[in-house]
Design a protein around this motif. Structure first.
Motif, PDB file in Angstrom:
ATOM      1  N   HIS A 430       0.806  -1.216   0.000  1.00 14.51           N
ATOM      2  CA  HIS A 430       0.000   0.000   0.000  1.00 14.51           C
ATOM      3  C   HIS A 430       0.846   1.276   0.000  1.00 14.51           C
ATOM      4  CE1 HIS A 430      -3.065  -2.948   1.168  1.00 14.51           C
ATOM      5  NE2 HIS A 430      -3.956  -2.068   0.751  1.00 14.51           N
ATOM      6  N   LYS A 432       2.909   4.004  -1.807  1.00 15.14           N
ATOM      7  CA  LYS A 432       3.072   4.558  -3.142  1.00 15.14           C
ATOM      8  C   LYS A 432       4.366   5.357  -3.294  1.00 15.14           C
ATOM      9  CE  LYS A 432      -1.920   4.763  -3.885  1.00 15.14           C
ATOM     10  NZ  LYS A 432      -3.103   5.630  -4.146  1.00 15.14           N
ATOM     11  N   ARG A 437       8.791   2.868   0.185  1.00 16.09           N
ATOM     12  CA  ARG A 437       8.701   1.447  -0.162  1.00 16.09           C
ATOM     13  C   ARG A 437      10.069   0.776  -0.031  1.00 16.09           C
ATOM     14  NH1 ARG A 437       9.211  -2.393  -3.875  1.00 16.09           N
ATOM     15  NH2 ARG A 437       7.534  -3.938  -4.049  1.00 16.09           N
TER      16      ARG A 437
END
Length: 592
Positions: A430, A432, A437
């Motif tokens: 989840h 972005k 990340r």
């Protein structure tokens, strides 16, 4: 660190759910003490099925009452380990536990003096004995490891003395230890705390990391001979009990209860050694990213992705956890929601509070979870981990009778780690922002390293030092230093310069006082990766089988329970798969 008086009641334990007051605890203590005296009279006086049933029924009632006494005392002590009254209460209930153990120590030798046909006849005569049947027959597995009634009674009387090394280390590590000084942002010197160390070990300022690292190890180095003496005594006590009980080795004694072949333990270590190349590659990548001439142990905790910081309040962490665990179904999530304000969790780090985190279930009440929440990503994972244990306790206590509600530690680590793996996938999937990340990917690698490789390293340390004791080789701080330093270097690879402090790392590990426990983190992690992968694919059968697993308590042996979820640790595939996942994570991280 938070002052206790400023914490909302919803974020503290409700011990009154166990006992309404300390007076109620004292009354129950006296009742249990009296009933222990009463149960002693059954020694030599169980001559028929009815008397056997009466003894077993009374024994279970006393055991359940004692558990509540103990947990209440432990929770009170752990809220503030400095309070003398709480220390005394815990010591008092531990002594009562020794008394209970001594009073019932005759039973196993008595049971094993019966032939199995006689026991079968008793069970047919008294219907109530069927409740105890499986446990009674399981006792015959221990026949060659049980001593005479007199010897068992003597060992029970020695229970408190045999626990002295562990208890002494606990007081040193929680109540008495004083860390060195660090320099705060105002340039002033102040004492390091565990909470500050957890934050500073991740600081982008290398000098601050180094200063905190040295201040953290300062008391352990100063006390290494004393702590070495406590650990040596604990290991030697365990080896002596192993010989007395006629087990081939301390390792096999530890694995016997769970019916785990020693090959599972040895295969785990061998697999970790084969998978070390990926860990070495990660250490090398860390050195490269940090751009240091010498990578040091105080560089191992700093995030490799700069400019990302998580500030996650407890409330936010709880909501994130609930979303991540949705693949486990509506009932699982709704029960977690109810636990938040139900007096289950003691959330914040406070003066004198026991460090770390744990869950303990109380049959007929609810689980209790200790946290030291610090508003960071690690705290989110700790919360999710411990609530996995709490839900396991909840489901097992709800669906199992008292006799099989308590689950093995072996399967407990699966329940907690499935939660962690689901959380990690949820966060990565989840996210972005590319930098965040990548940060999470790095966190996954570090989590894997800590839960798998570090625990296997600890497990190998335990195996080596117990084997030294079994061979009657010297076992002291110097020997521990040598073993720990060699293992740490071997697991991390040549890219890491160890320095002077690393070899003392064994002295800060409380789990070493619970022999051959930590390997279960690694087997649990490997199993969790396997189960979570199928849950994330929406496999309804896996979800149902897994929830049944959580409800199973100790109704079967751990490896058999896991096989019902599709995990076969004897074959070893989940461990190999987990190591392949780690290798893939390192390669992906190194490419980005």
């Amino acid at each position: 660190m938070v002052e206790t008086k400023s914490i909302p009641e919803s974020e503290k334990w409700k011990k009154e759910h166990i006992f309404s007051s300390e007076e109620a605890w004292k009354r129950s203590y006296e009742e249990v003490s009296t009933r222990i005296d009463d149960i002693k009279h059954y020694q030599g006086n169980i001559t028929n099925a009815k008397e056997l049933l009466t003894y077993l029924t009374k024994g279970e009632e006393i055991s359940q009452k004692y558990s509540k006494l103990y947990v209440y005392a432990m929770l009170s002590h752990d809220e503030d380990t400095r309070v003398a009254e709480s220390q005394a209460r815990l010591s008092k209930v531990q002594q009562l536990g020794v008394k209970l153990s001594s009073a019932t120590s005759f039973f196993t030798p008595f049971l094993l003096s019966l032939d199995e046909q006689t026991l079968s006849t008793y069970i047919k005569q008294e219907e109530g004995l069927q409740y105890f049947e499986e446990d009674l027959f399981d006792t015959y597995r221990y026949k060659e490891h049980v001593l005479s009634a007199e010897q068992e009674a003597l060992l029970s009387e020695m229970g408190e003395a045999l626990q002295a090394p562990r208890n002494t280390y606990g007081m040193i590590n929680n109540a008495d230890i004083t860390f060195g000084y660090i320099t705060n942002d105002q340039g002033e010197k102040e004492r390091l705390t565990r909470g500050k160390y957890a934050l500073l070990s991740k600081s982008s300022d290398r000098e601050k990391r180094k200063e905190a690292y040295k201040a953290y190890y300062e008391p352990y180095i100063g006390l290494h001979n004393t702590i070495g003496s406590t650990l040596s005594a604990a290991v030697k006590n365990n080896v002596k009990l192993t010989k007395l009980r006629n087990y081939p080795s301390a390792l096999e004694k530890a694995l016997f209860g769970d019916k785990v072949p020693k090959e599972v333990y040895e295969t785990l270590i061998q697999a970790a050694h084969k998978g070390k190349e990926a860990l070495h590659a990660y250490t090398k990548e860390r050195k490269k990213i940090l751009n240091v001439n010498e990578l040091r142990p105080y560089d191992l905790g700093v995030p490799l992705v700069e400019g990302v910081k998580y500030d996650i309040s407890y409330d936010e962490a709880y909501e994130m956890m609930l979303k991540a665990l949705s693949p486990l179904g509506e009932d699982y999530v709704s029960q977690l929601k109810e636990m938040k304000a139900a007096g289950v969790i003691d959330v914040h780090e406070t003066p004198g509070k026991r460090s770390g985190a744990y869950n303990i279930g109380v049959y007929g009440v609810h689980p209790y979870v200790l946290l030291n929440h610090r508003n960071d990503l690690d705290s989110l994972f700790t919360l999710t981990h411990e609530m996995g244990h709490a839900m396991h306790s909840y489901y097992s206590n709800k669906h199992q009778p008292h006799i099989t509600a308590g689950y093995s530690i072996f399967v407990a680590e699966v329940a907690s780690t499935v939660n962690e793996v689901l959380l990690m996938h949820h966060l990565i999937d989840h996210e972005k922002d590319d930098k965040k990340r990548r940060y999470l990917l790095h966190h996954f690698i570090d989590q894997f390293k800590g839960t798998f490789f570090t625990q296997v390293m600890f497990a190998e340390f335990e195996k080596i030092v117990h084997e030294k004791a079994e061979k009657e080789e010297p076992l002291n701080a110097s020997a521990f230093n040598e073993v720990y330093e060699e293992l740490f270097g071997s697991y991390h690879g040549e890219s890491l310069e160890l320095g002077d402090e690393v070899k003392y790392g064994w002295s800060r590990i409380p789990h070493f006082y619970r022999p051959f426990y930590v390997y279960k983190y690694a087997t649990g992690y490997a199993s969790a990766i396997h189960i979570a992968d199928r849950l994330l694919k929406g496999d309804e059968e896996t979800k149902n089988n897994y929830l049944e697993f959580l409800k199973s308590g100790s109704s079967d042996y751990p490896l058999s329970l896991l096989k019902r979820t599709g995990v076969d640790l004897e074959e070893g595939e989940p461990i190999r798969n987990a190591l392949n996942v780690f290798s893939g994570l390192v390669k992906e991280f190194s490419k980005e």
